[in-house]
Design a protein around this motif. Structure first.
Motif, PDB file in Angstrom:
ATOM      1  N   CYS A 152       0.827  -1.215   0.000  1.00 19.42           N
ATOM      2  CA  CYS A 152       0.000   0.000   0.000  1.00 19.42           C
ATOM      3  C   CYS A 152       0.860   1.264   0.000  1.00 19.42           C
ATOM      4  N   MET A 153       1.978   1.233   0.726  1.00 20.21           N
ATOM      5  CA  MET A 153       2.850   2.404   0.739  1.00 20.21           C
ATOM      6  C   MET A 153       3.472   2.636  -0.636  1.00 20.21           C
ATOM      7  N   SER A 154       3.904   1.567  -1.290  1.00 17.51           N
ATOM      8  CA  SER A 154       4.500   1.742  -2.619  1.00 17.51           C
ATOM      9  C   SER A 154       3.450   2.189  -3.631  1.00 17.51           C
ATOM     10  N   MET A 184       3.574   5.680  -5.765  1.00 16.89           N
ATOM     11  CA  MET A 184       3.455   5.741  -7.235  1.00 16.89           C
ATOM     12  C   MET A 184       2.303   6.647  -7.655  1.00 16.89           C
ATOM     13  N   LEU A 185       1.181   6.555  -6.965  1.00 17.68           N
ATOM     14  CA  LEU A 185       0.056   7.429  -7.310  1.00 17.68           C
ATOM     15  C   LEU A 185       0.388   8.889  -7.005  1.00 17.68           C
ATOM     16  N   GLY A 186       1.116   9.125  -5.944  1.00 18.58           N
ATOM     17  CA  GLY A 186       1.529  10.483  -5.613  1.00 18.58           C
ATOM     18  C   GLY A 186       2.468  11.066  -6.653  1.00 18.58           C
TER      19      GLY A 186
END
Length: 56
Positions: free
Chosen positions: A45-47, A51-53
């Motif tokens: 979830c962090m990765s 990536m979305l950020g």
């Protein structure tokens, strides 16, 4: 108490301790699976968030 008796007692206690540790390790082996699963999910979830950020 002779040295031989003392050494035999120490060896017996070592064997009993090793057996106890082995039983505990086998018993608690299945309890690590949910913890590892949650850790992997958190890293995923962090990765994904990173990536979305970067895309936005």
């Amino acid at each position: 108490m002779s040295t031989f008796d003392r050494q035999a007692m120490i060896e017996r206690q070592d064997r009993e301790y090793d057996e106890c540790v082995e039983k505990m390790r086998i018993r608690h082996k299945g309890e690590m699976l949910p913890i590892v699963g949650l850790l992997v999910l958190g890293i995923f979830c962090m990765s994904l968030g990173f990536m979305l950020g970067r895309l936005v």
